[in-house]
Design a protein around this motif. Structure first.
Motif, PDB file in Angstrom:
ATOM      1  N   SER A 178      58.032 -17.319 -66.521  1.00 37.98           N
ATOM      2  CA  SER A 178      57.949 -17.939 -67.973  1.00 37.98           C
ATOM      3  C   SER A 178      58.290 -16.658 -68.694  1.00 37.98           C
ATOM      4  N   PRO A 179      59.024 -16.889 -70.031  1.00 36.89           N
ATOM      5  CA  PRO A 179      59.302 -15.845 -70.662  1.00 36.89           C
ATOM      6  C   PRO A 179      58.076 -15.315 -71.478  1.00 36.89           C
ATOM      7  N   PRO A 180      57.736 -13.874 -71.503  1.00 36.42           N
ATOM      8  CA  PRO A 180      56.781 -13.346 -72.281  1.00 36.42           C
ATOM      9  C   PRO A 180      56.783 -13.653 -73.769  1.00 36.42           C
ATOM     10  N   ARG A 181      55.572 -13.888 -74.185  1.00 38.71           N
ATOM     11  CA  ARG A 181      55.312 -14.146 -75.786  1.00 38.71           C
ATOM     12  C   ARG A 181      55.068 -13.022 -76.642  1.00 38.71           C
ATOM     13  N   GLY A 182      55.883 -12.709 -77.581  1.00 41.51           N
ATOM     14  CA  GLY A 182      55.384 -11.419 -78.400  1.00 41.51           C
ATOM     15  C   GLY A 182      54.491 -11.723 -79.417  1.00 41.51           C
ATOM     16  N   ASP A 183      54.529 -10.630 -80.317  1.00 46.33           N
ATOM     17  CA  ASP A 183      53.383 -10.767 -81.537  1.00 46.33           C
ATOM     18  C   ASP A 183      54.022 -11.839 -82.488  1.00 46.33           C
ATOM     19  N   ALA A 184      55.353 -11.841 -82.652  1.00 47.04           N
ATOM     20  CA  ALA A 184      55.797 -12.893 -83.485  1.00 47.04           C
ATOM     21  C   ALA A 184      55.641 -14.327 -83.245  1.00 47.04           C
ATOM     22  N   ALA A 185      55.193 -14.473 -81.892  1.00 46.87           N
ATOM     23  CA  ALA A 185      55.069 -15.980 -81.575  1.00 46.87           C
ATOM     24  C   ALA A 185      53.586 -16.487 -81.805  1.00 46.87           C
ATOM     25  N   ARG A 186      52.759 -15.515 -81.987  1.00 48.50           N
ATOM     26  CA  ARG A 186      51.479 -15.924 -82.011  1.00 48.50           C
ATOM     27  C   ARG A 186      51.078 -16.805 -83.084  1.00 48.50           C
ATOM     28  N   PRO A 187      51.644 -16.841 -84.198  1.00 50.28           N
ATOM     29  CA  PRO A 187      51.267 -17.941 -85.259  1.00 50.28           C
ATOM     30  C   PRO A 187      51.656 -19.359 -84.709  1.00 50.28           C
ATOM     31  N   MET A 188      52.806 -19.192 -84.008  1.00 52.67           N
ATOM     32  CA  MET A 188      53.217 -20.838 -83.448  1.00 52.67           C
ATOM     33  C   MET A 188      52.437 -21.250 -82.279  1.00 52.67           C
ATOM     34  N   ARG A 192      50.374 -24.522 -82.388  1.00 53.36           N
ATOM     35  CA  ARG A 192      50.360 -25.655 -81.423  1.00 53.36           C
ATOM     36  C   ARG A 192      49.053 -25.974 -80.595  1.00 53.36           C
ATOM     37  N   ASP A 193      48.262 -24.788 -80.559  1.00 49.09           N
ATOM     38  CA  ASP A 193      46.753 -24.954 -79.800  1.00 49.09           C
ATOM     39  C   ASP A 193      45.943 -25.863 -81.179  1.00 49.09           C
ATOM     40  N   PHE A 194      46.263 -25.915 -82.234  1.00 45.71           N
ATOM     41  CA  PHE A 194      45.463 -26.671 -83.207  1.00 45.71           C
ATOM     42  C   PHE A 194      46.091 -28.171 -83.059  1.00 45.71           C
ATOM     43  N   LEU A 195      47.154 -28.214 -82.754  1.00 47.75           N
ATOM     44  CA  LEU A 195      47.498 -29.793 -82.735  1.00 47.75           C
ATOM     45  C   LEU A 195      46.856 -30.341 -81.192  1.00 47.75           C
ATOM     46  N   GLY A 204      47.204 -32.671 -91.296  1.00 41.06           N
ATOM     47  CA  GLY A 204      48.165 -32.669 -92.540  1.00 41.06           C
ATOM     48  C   GLY A 204      48.906 -31.389 -92.247  1.00 41.06           C
ATOM     49  N   LEU A 205      50.284 -31.039 -92.761  1.00 41.59           N
ATOM     50  CA  LEU A 205      50.916 -29.948 -92.851  1.00 41.59           C
ATOM     51  C   LEU A 205      50.254 -29.114 -93.523  1.00 41.59           C
ATOM     52  N   ASP A 206      49.654 -28.935 -94.604  1.00 41.37           N
ATOM     53  CA  ASP A 206      48.789 -28.143 -95.363  1.00 41.37           C
ATOM     54  C   ASP A 206      47.823 -27.716 -94.569  1.00 41.37           C
ATOM     55  N   GLU A 207      47.215 -28.201 -94.007  1.00 44.20           N
ATOM     56  CA  GLU A 207      45.916 -28.065 -92.990  1.00 44.20           C
ATOM     57  C   GLU A 207      46.376 -27.035 -91.795  1.00 44.20           C
ATOM     58  N   LEU A 208      47.560 -27.586 -91.208  1.00 41.26           N
ATOM     59  CA  LEU A 208      48.112 -26.641 -90.425  1.00 41.26           C
ATOM     60  C   LEU A 208      48.611 -25.108 -90.524  1.00 41.26           C
ATOM     61  N   ALA A 209      49.347 -25.186 -91.744  1.00 41.69           N
ATOM     62  CA  ALA A 209      49.548 -24.146 -92.620  1.00 41.69           C
ATOM     63  C   ALA A 209      48.676 -23.103 -92.677  1.00 41.69           C
ATOM     64  N   ALA A 210      47.417 -23.503 -93.359  1.00 41.87           N
ATOM     65  CA  ALA A 210      46.404 -22.935 -93.482  1.00 41.87           C
ATOM     66  C   ALA A 210      45.703 -22.228 -92.367  1.00 41.87           C
ATOM     67  N   TYR A 211      45.632 -23.036 -91.362  1.00 43.51           N
ATOM     68  CA  TYR A 211      45.143 -22.448 -90.130  1.00 43.51           C
ATOM     69  C   TYR A 211      45.951 -21.239 -89.558  1.00 43.51           C
ATOM     70  N   TYR A 234      56.273 -32.971 -82.295  1.00 38.93           N
ATOM     71  CA  TYR A 234      55.396 -32.304 -81.220  1.00 38.93           C
ATOM     72  C   TYR A 234      54.089 -33.041 -80.883  1.00 38.93           C
ATOM     73  N   LEU A 235      53.606 -33.425 -82.092  1.00 37.75           N
ATOM     74  CA  LEU A 235      52.061 -34.139 -81.904  1.00 37.75           C
ATOM     75  C   LEU A 235      52.305 -35.626 -81.389  1.00 37.75           C
ATOM     76  N   VAL A 236      53.511 -36.316 -81.697  1.00 37.60           N
ATOM     77  CA  VAL A 236      53.818 -37.558 -81.182  1.00 37.60           C
ATOM     78  C   VAL A 236      53.740 -37.495 -79.500  1.00 37.60           C
ATOM     79  N   SER A 237      54.791 -36.457 -79.137  1.00 36.58           N
ATOM     80  CA  SER A 237      54.977 -36.322 -77.816  1.00 36.58           C
ATOM     81  C   SER A 237      53.666 -35.718 -77.024  1.00 36.58           C
ATOM     82  N   LEU A 238      52.982 -35.235 -77.660  1.00 38.42           N
ATOM     83  CA  LEU A 238      51.473 -34.566 -77.193  1.00 38.42           C
ATOM     84  C   LEU A 238      50.870 -35.975 -76.875  1.00 38.42           C
TER      85      LEU A 238
END
Length: 300
Positions: A178-188, A192-195, A204-211, A234-238
């Motif tokens: 699996s490709p390694p994840r860098g610092d730039a990927a941490r917010p994503m 993802r983990d929040f979802l 809500g999107l505001d809630e996700l953005a604030a987190y 992504y949430l629907v697929s999950l």
């Protein structure tokens, strides 16, 4: 249609047919948890979705086209299809006559255990990466077909074990890191983990953005770049993947809808049908042989 394809079709009486000519056969092996799916589609097959399992299959007839990993793939007979857990993909038939395919859904835990048992290494993290989505490997294609038929036709434990061992031995050579994840990927990753943690809630999107500490527009753009879907898709697929697992355990669709975050059973049903071309009740029945009463019918 090949002789083996005809044999598989005739042996399975649980075929879900539609007026548009589509049909789908599904069986679930209780011992391993592996699902075998054989289906035919003409035109649009299914909307973008993902699975918790490894999808290993072959095209039996026609031209099968699908998007996965932001690329368009075209499979024809003689090519192996390899899709990782969580990889978003769709499907359609670009040519008249449609396509027929056979697919094995291999649970991650079962696959990792078998790889370790044969000292072939383990799955890389939770979502292994295949080096190629399509593989032109005649030995691998033959192994997929034989393992599929052994399970789909219920040829007995010894036959299934031997065919699955042969398949896993060849499949191990297709796994990459699996490709390694860098610092730039941490917010994503945080998004993802929040979802995942709040899957059943009304996020809500505001809630996700604030987190994640980002504005909602940049979050949506970068999330789609990282995972190939918007946060909502992504949430629907999950939720669909979680629903599929609960239905396979015998949970009722109405209970499952609430548990995974859909507003009601009909809401679950609409999304489930678009992704898997089966109703939740039909999928549950195929996995458990449990029948639900018709709506409005009282249980005795």
């Amino acid at each position: 249609m090949t002789t083996t394809a005809v044999k598989a079709k005739e042996a399975d009486g649980a075929t879900h047919a539609a007026s548009d000519g589509h049909w789908l056969q599904l069986r679930r092996d209780a011992r391993t948890g592996i699902e075998t799916v054989r289906a035919h589609f003409d035109g649009h097959a299914y909307d973008p979705h993902g699975h918790d399992e490894l999808l290993i299959g072959v095209t039996l007839q026609g031209v099968q086209r699908f998007r996965c990993h932001r690329s368009l793939h075209t499979s024809t007979p003689g090519r192996a299809i390899l899709i990782e857990p969580g990889a978003i993909h769709d499907g359609h038939a670009p040519e008249a006559g449609g396509f027929t395919y056979a697919m094995l859904y291999l649970p991650q835990a079962w696959t990792a255990q078998l790889l370790a048992r044969h000292e072939l290494g383990g799955l890389s993290a939770l979502q292994p990466a295949f080096r190629h989505t399509l593989a032109d490997d005649s030995r691998l294609c033959a192994a997929i077909r034989q393992a599929f038929l052994a399970l789909h036709l219920d040829e007995g434990r010894l036959a299934c074990d031997q065919q699955l061992d042969a398949l896993i031995g060849l499949l191990a050579g297709q796994l990459g890191e699996s490709p390694p994840r860098g610092d730039a990927a941490r917010p994503m990753v945080r998004a993802r983990d929040f979802l995942h943690d709040g899957m059943a809630g009304d996020i809500g999107l505001d809630e996700l953005a604030a987190y994640t500490g980002m504005d909602r527009f940049r979050l949506t753009r970068q999330f789609k770049q990282a995972f190939g879907q918007s946060p909502h898709a992504y949430l629907v697929s999950l939720r669909l993947r979680a629903a599929r697992a609960l239905l396979a355990e015998g949970k009722r669709p109405s209970e499952v809808a609430t548990a995974v975050g859909f507003s009601d059973q009909s809401h679950l049903g609409r999304w489930f049908q678009r992704a898997y071309r089966l109703t939740p009740a039909d999928y549950r029945r195929r996995c458990t042989n449990v029948l639900d009463p018709e709506p409005g019918t009282r249980r005795r």
